[in-house]
Design a protein around this motif. Structure first.
Motif, PDB file in Angstrom:
ATOM      1  N   PRO A   1      39.082  56.455 -66.072  1.00  0.00           N
ATOM      2  CA  PRO A   1      38.516  55.587 -67.098  1.00  0.00           C
ATOM      3  C   PRO A   1      38.120  56.397 -68.329  1.00  0.00           C
ATOM      4  CG  PRO A   1      36.818  56.181 -65.541  1.00  0.00           C
ATOM      5  CD  PRO A   1      38.091  56.835 -65.054  1.00  0.00           C
ATOM      6  N   ILE A   2      37.656  55.718 -69.344  1.00  0.00           N
ATOM      7  CA  ILE A   2      36.932  56.388 -70.420  1.00  0.00           C
ATOM      8  C   ILE A   2      35.577  56.771 -69.840  1.00  0.00           C
ATOM      9  CG2 ILE A   2      35.914  56.123 -72.707  1.00  0.00           C
ATOM     10  CD1 ILE A   2      38.003  53.816 -73.125  1.00  0.00           C
TER      11      ILE A   2
ATOM     12  N   ALA B   1      40.247  41.952 -76.991  1.00  0.00           N
ATOM     13  CA  ALA B   1      39.671  42.684 -78.117  1.00  0.00           C
ATOM     14  C   ALA B   1      38.444  43.486 -77.688  1.00  0.00           C
ATOM     15  CB  ALA B   1      39.311  41.712 -79.239  1.00  0.00           C
ATOM     16  N   SER B   2      38.344  43.744 -76.407  1.00  0.00           N
ATOM     17  CA  SER B   2      37.163  44.444 -75.910  1.00  0.00           C
ATOM     18  C   SER B   2      37.546  45.468 -74.850  1.00  0.00           C
ATOM     19  CB  SER B   2      36.151  43.451 -75.328  1.00  0.00           C
ATOM     20  OG  SER B   2      36.714  42.752 -74.236  1.00  0.00           O
ATOM     21  N   ILE B   3      36.685  46.446 -74.700  1.00  0.00           N
ATOM     22  CA  ILE B   3      36.765  47.415 -73.598  1.00  0.00           C
ATOM     23  C   ILE B   3      35.637  47.068 -72.641  1.00  0.00           C
ATOM     24  CG2 ILE B   3      36.496  49.845 -72.977  1.00  0.00           C
ATOM     25  CD1 ILE B   3      37.548  50.493 -75.845  1.00  0.00           C
ATOM     26  N   ILE B   4      35.974  46.822 -71.384  1.00  0.00           N
ATOM     27  CA  ILE B   4      34.958  46.473 -70.388  1.00  0.00           C
ATOM     28  C   ILE B   4      34.416  47.752 -69.772  1.00  0.00           C
ATOM     29  CG2 ILE B   4      34.468  45.238 -68.256  1.00  0.00           C
ATOM     30  CD1 ILE B   4      35.014  43.451 -70.701  1.00  0.00           C
ATOM     31  N   SER B   5      33.126  47.932 -69.914  1.00  0.00           N
ATOM     32  CA  SER B   5      32.454  49.151 -69.455  1.00  0.00           C
ATOM     33  C   SER B   5      31.607  48.845 -68.223  1.00  0.00           C
ATOM     34  CB  SER B   5      31.578  49.699 -70.586  1.00  0.00           C
ATOM     35  OG  SER B   5      30.891  50.863 -70.201  1.00  0.00           O
ATOM     36  N   ILE B   6      31.569  49.803 -67.298  1.00  0.00           N
ATOM     37  CA  ILE B   6      30.840  49.675 -66.033  1.00  0.00           C
ATOM     38  C   ILE B   6      29.652  50.629 -66.055  1.00  0.00           C
ATOM     39  CG2 ILE B   6      31.011  49.910 -63.519  1.00  0.00           C
ATOM     40  CD1 ILE B   6      32.777  47.698 -64.687  1.00  0.00           C
ATOM     41  N   HIS B   7      28.494  50.124 -65.708  1.00  0.00           N
ATOM     42  CA  HIS B   7      27.293  50.971 -65.654  1.00  0.00           C
ATOM     43  C   HIS B   7      26.490  50.550 -64.422  1.00  0.00           C
ATOM     44  CE1 HIS B   7      23.868  53.099 -67.967  1.00  0.00           C
ATOM     45  NE2 HIS B   7      23.403  52.813 -66.770  1.00  0.00           N
TER      46      HIS B   7
ATOM     47  N   GLY C   1      37.379  46.959 -65.081  1.00  0.00           N
ATOM     48  CA  GLY C   1      36.646  47.904 -65.912  1.00  0.00           C
ATOM     49  C   GLY C   1      37.545  49.009 -66.421  1.00  0.00           C
ATOM     50  N   GLU C   2      37.263  49.450 -67.645  1.00  0.00           N
ATOM     51  CA  GLU C   2      38.083  50.499 -68.265  1.00  0.00           C
ATOM     52  C   GLU C   2      37.268  51.727 -68.632  1.00  0.00           C
ATOM     53  OE1 GLU C   2      40.677  47.949 -71.257  1.00  0.00           O
ATOM     54  OE2 GLU C   2      38.701  47.094 -70.839  1.00  0.00           O
ATOM     55  N   ARG C   3      35.987  51.647 -68.469  1.00  0.00           N
ATOM     56  CA  ARG C   3      35.086  52.686 -68.961  1.00  0.00           C
ATOM     57  C   ARG C   3      33.919  52.806 -67.985  1.00  0.00           C
ATOM     58  NH1 ARG C   3      30.529  52.563 -72.643  1.00  0.00           N
ATOM     59  NH2 ARG C   3      30.542  54.243 -74.188  1.00  0.00           N
ATOM     60  N   ILE C   4      33.454  54.033 -67.797  1.00  0.00           N
ATOM     61  CA  ILE C   4      32.320  54.277 -66.893  1.00  0.00           C
ATOM     62  C   ILE C   4      31.192  54.957 -67.665  1.00  0.00           C
ATOM     63  CG2 ILE C   4      31.504  55.730 -64.996  1.00  0.00           C
ATOM     64  CD1 ILE C   4      32.933  53.461 -63.855  1.00  0.00           C
TER      65      ILE C   4
END
Length: 578
Positions: free
Chosen positions: A30-31, A237-243, A263-266
């Protein structure tokens, strides 16, 4: 404890027909966004000072993070000053985007953008709490009022970004406590924020969906992520981030499932430091991917050094059983595990196969700067395989199987009596003390002559016994049998050699030989002796004399072989060490 009386209830499952995430695999990293300097820092008993934050930032850059949340600059002067120092001292590489957190409150937003003046590129992370319990108990506001807070905050962020000259500002929004928020409302408020920011495929916004409190099993979190992705109008139009957080102890699993669900980002921290039970552990997540053949995009090749810096700055020790970084995670105490690891490593050396397949070791410790030394550690639970591995890996001794069994029992008895673990150097010392006794006999000068025609060897040597010396001689097919015959004739021993092995230790000028001789003397139980010398012939002779010494030293009253004096000294030292 056994009576709940309706105090708790199960988290409701998500209605998600045809869910697809369980069939997906994580095929690319991920990012990564480190939040060590914000989420991790605010969880410290003593928050980091500016110098420590600068060191930590440099560490994160060196590891390869391209997005780093550097703090909450409107929260305190220290946070503000740190952001300014990074910018004014030009410490932010061109390929790194810093991120700052801000609540949806006007004066905090203005202060945040003031701190960012002069930065080349930044993510402004806007948030407000959206969960049903927070709305009811903390804010006492309905859905519309919570949306109004988010929308007004989004407008202020957009206006402030437009006024920040020469800075590329990216937008991120978090419905804080997403896991406690009704899904339809989470989508509604995120769409309201996106309506203000008007993202596109070319210029996406980040929608961060945090498990601010982990309330359910990780599969439900994944269902929430997939449901959101299906129903969010601005998905393209969005990056889905996981936290994720770790309140239930499954924050890592939830993060992995969240990636599988869209999710694409952590967002997470090195080693999982964070509020309460912590954040998603990025080191573990990254190396989990690495173990599955996915390059994580982070450089963790010197994990011990990374761990030392993080532990020192956080003033929180990293647990001995922490995945990958803990002192004991590449360690086996169980005898069967030690044997399997030893054989697996040996097979790799022989087969030279590229695929890593070693029992009990999911990755090669060397890939993250760990060494094989701690793979096997010896205590009273260890077996012959572990002891043999230590002797081979640290000393170069490839001992015969029967000797492995015999020596492992000696080691276990020492560990039982002392209650301590033996270090590799102590194991080597115990081995030499156990099988190279220097009494009653010691080898002095010797001479051998080979009769090539008759294929015989004659040996003359000096045997020292205390202060006395005696010259003995004998003939045989080689130096070993010549010495056996000389000992028989000189001392009247009924002596025979039952097993013999030899091999080299080391290479080049430092090479020497080790010999293992198992002899029977006068009908007593056979004993192994060893000899170590630069000359293979001398090592052979010493091993036979060592075996004879052990046989004639006798047994104690209980019938057990008496331990050599040096072993008893090691036991006494360990008994007094704790």
């Amino acid at each position: 404890m056994n009576s709940l009386d309706g105090k708790y209830r199960p988290y409701p499952p998500i209605a998600l027909p045809g869910r697809t995430w369980p069939d997906r695999v994580i095929a690319h990293p991920p990012i990564w966004c480190s939040v060590d300097l914000r989420d991790g820092n605010q969880a410290l008993i003593q928050p980091l000072g500016i110098d420590a934050k600068v060191e930590f930032f440099s560490l994160l850059v060196g590891i390869g993070f391209k997005e780093i949340e550097i703090g909450f600059p409107a929260a305190s002067e220290t946070e503000y000053a740190f952001v300014r120092r990074l910018i004014e001292e030009n410490r932010i590489p061109d390929d790194v985007t810093v991120q700052v957190l801000v609540q949806a409150r006007e004066h905090l937003i203005h202060k945040t953008f003031e701190a960012l003046a002069g930065v080349k590129r930044a993510i402004v992370h806007l948030y407000n709490s959206t969960s049903s319990v927070q709305r009811r108990v903390v804010f006492r506001k309905d859905r519309k009022e919570i949306i109004d807070i988010a929308v007004e905050g989004a407008r202020l962020v957009q206006q402030s970004a437009a006024a920040l000259a020469d800075t590329d500002v990216l937008f991120q929004y978090s419905p804080e406590s997403f896991t406690g928020t009704e899904l339809d409302f989470a989508v509604q408020i995120c769409e309201a924020v996106a309506d203000v920011w008007q993202p596109s495929r070319e210029r996406k916004i980040i929608i961060n969906l945090p498990a601010t409190v982990e309330l359910s099993t990780p599969n439900i979190y994944a269902d929430q992520i997939e449901w959101f992705c299906r129903n969010f109008d601005y998905r393209d139009a969005s990056i889905i981030s996981i936290h994720t957080h770790n309140d239930r102890g499954t924050g890592i699993a939830a993060a992995e499932f969240g990636l599988m669900a869209g999710g694409e980002r952590i967002e997470g921290t090195l080693f999982g430091n964070g509020e309460r039970t912590g954040n998603a552990d990025i080191v573990t997540l990254a190396l989990n991917m690495f173990s599955q053949g996915v390059a994580p995009g982070l450089d963790l090749a010197n994990l011990p050094q990374i761990a030392r810096i993080v532990a020192r700055n956080n003033q929180i020790p990293i647990g001995a059983r922490h995945p990958y970084a803990g002192d004991l995670v590449f360690t086996a105490f169980s005898g069967s595990h030690q044997d399997a690891i030893r054989k697996g490593l040996a097979a790799r050396r022989v087969e030279r196969a590229p695929l890593w397949e070693v029992p009990y070791l999911p990755i090669d410790p060397a890939d993250i700067g760990r060494h094989y030394e701690p793979v096997v550690r010896i205590n009273s639970q260890s077996g012959k395989g572990g002891v043999a591995y230590i002797l081979e890996d640290h000393c170069g001794y490839q001992i015969p199987r029967d000797l492995q069994i015999e020596f492992s029992q000696i080691v276990q008895e020492i560990c039982d009596e002392t209650g301590k673990e033996l270090t590799p150097s102590e194991i080597g010392e115990v081995f030499r003390a156990a099988y190279m006794p220097d009494e009653p006999f010691r080898l002095g000068n010797h001479e051998t002559r080979c009769d090539v025609v008759n294929e015989t060897t004659s040996l003359t040597c000096v045997i020292r016994q205390g202060d006395a010396s005696r010259e003995i001689s004998g003939n045989g097919t080689g130096p070993l049998s010549a010495l056996v015959n000389a000992l028989r004739e000189a001392f009247g021993f009924q002596l025979s050699v039952l097993d013999y092995h030899e091999h080299a230790i080391g290479e080049g000028q430092d090479a020497c030989a080790i010999s293992y001789a198992q002899c029977s003397v006068d009908g007593k139980p056979p004993r192994y002796g060893i000899g170590i010398h630069r000359s293979t012939e001398v090592a052979t002779l010493i091993s036979v004399i060592s075996s004879v010494n052990l046989s004639i030293q006798g047994s104690d009253e209980a019938g057990e072989v008496e331990r050599p004096r040096r072993i008893r000294q090691i036991e006494e030292q360990n008994n007094g060490a704790g």
